[in-house]
Design an enzyme around this catalytic site. Structure first.
Site, short mmCIF file in Angstrom:
data_model
loop_
_atom_site.label_atom_id
_atom_site.label_comp_id
_atom_site.label_asym_id
_atom_site.label_seq_id
_atom_site.Cartn_x
_atom_site.Cartn_y
_atom_site.Cartn_z
N PRO A 131 0.79 -1.23 0.00
CG PRO A 131 -0.86 -1.54 1.60
CD PRO A 131 0.39 -2.15 1.05
CG HIS A 145 11.06 -2.06 4.83
ND1 HIS A 145 9.71 -2.08 4.63
CD2 HIS A 145 11.37 -3.20 5.49
CE1 HIS A 145 9.23 -3.19 5.15
NE2 HIS A 145 10.21 -3.89 5.67
CG ASN A 173 8.59 -1.73 0.56
OD1 ASN A 173 7.98 -1.80 1.64
ND2 ASN A 173 9.13 -0.60 0.14
NE ARG A 178 3.73 6.85 1.72
CZ ARG A 178 4.11 5.66 2.12
NH1 ARG A 178 4.75 4.84 1.29
NH2 ARG A 178 3.84 5.24 3.33
CE1 TYR A 193 8.44 5.16 3.12
CE2 TYR A 193 7.12 7.16 3.26
CZ TYR A 193 7.46 5.91 3.74
OH TYR A 193 6.82 5.40 4.85
NE ARG A 209 9.71 6.40 8.69
CZ ARG A 209 8.77 6.14 7.79
NH1 ARG A 209 8.96 5.17 6.91
NH2 ARG A 209 7.67 6.85 7.74
C1 DHK Z 1 7.04 1.82 3.29
C2 DHK Z 1 5.88 2.15 3.90
O1 DHK Z 1 4.80 2.46 3.17
C3 DHK Z 1 5.77 2.22 5.36
O2 DHK Z 1 4.46 1.94 5.81
C4 DHK Z 1 6.77 1.33 6.06
C5 DHK Z 1 8.22 1.31 4.04
C6 DHK Z 1 8.16 1.60 5.52
C7 DHK Z 1 9.52 1.68 3.37
O3 DHK Z 1 10.38 2.29 4.00
O4 DHK Z 1 9.69 1.36 2.19
O5 DHK Z 1 6.72 1.56 7.44
#
Ligand code: DHK
Length: 161
Positions: A11, A101, A75, A19, A24, A108
């Site tokens: 998701p 991830h 992931n 985002r 990220y 975090r």
């Molecule tokens: C991606 C997400 O969407 C988060 O809910 C996870 C992960 C971490 C990432 O770091 O790729 O906590």
């Protein structure tokens, strides 16, 4: 025919690039798919790259992978921290799994420090951004090669009678 690795994204990973880029990164999911496909070519692996916001769809894809794919990179997004269904599906697949991830979960919030799916994973890479996917594919290529040599994860012989 090259062996195929399923690369699953959970998701909200469809929103990469827009985002929370400070967490990220600015690359989109399409950029990461392209990186994985390039790495796959170099490593002799076919890459089946998918994303879903639905836990049920992810479980279905993992079930379909059993006996067909050589391994799974996942992931799972936030489902990492909540989903026993994904853990059970990954265990049932009997495939080598690597968890990835983008962010470093351990820098975090505390609720991100626990992963249900790690119990099914041979290894975990986090905090290295998109490079983590490439490193995980390199590890998978080795695992798949070693498993082929030892006969582990080989498709079960079909019964003729
Ligand atoms: C991606 C997400 O969407 C988060 O809910 C996870 C992960 C971490 C990432 O770091 O790729 O906590």
């Amino acid at each position: 025919m090259p062996q195929s690795v399923l690369v699953l994204n959970g998701p909200n990973l469809n929103l990469l690039g827009i985002r929370e880029p400070e967490i990220y990164g600015r690359e989109t999911l399409a950029d990461i798919a392209a990186l994985c496909k390039d790495a796959g070519k170099r490593l002799g692996l076919a890459i089946d790259f998918r994303q879903s916001n639905s836990e049920a769809e992810l479980v279905g894809w993992i079930q379909e992978a059993r006996g067909k794919k050589a391994g799974i990179l996942i992931n799972a997004g936030a489902l990492t921290h909540t989903s026993i269904s994904l853990l059970d599906a990954l265990l049932a697949s009997e495939l080598p799994v690597i968890e990835v991830h983008l962010s470093n979960l351990f820098r975090r919030e505390e609720f991100r420090h626990h992963s249900y799916i790690s119990r099914a994973a041979r290894g975990l890479i986090c905090g290295l951004g998109s490079q983590g996917y490439v490193l995980a594919l390199e590890a998978m290529a080795r695992i798949v090669g070693d498993d082929a040599a030892t006969g582990k994860n080989a498709p079960k012989a079909k019964r003729t009678k």
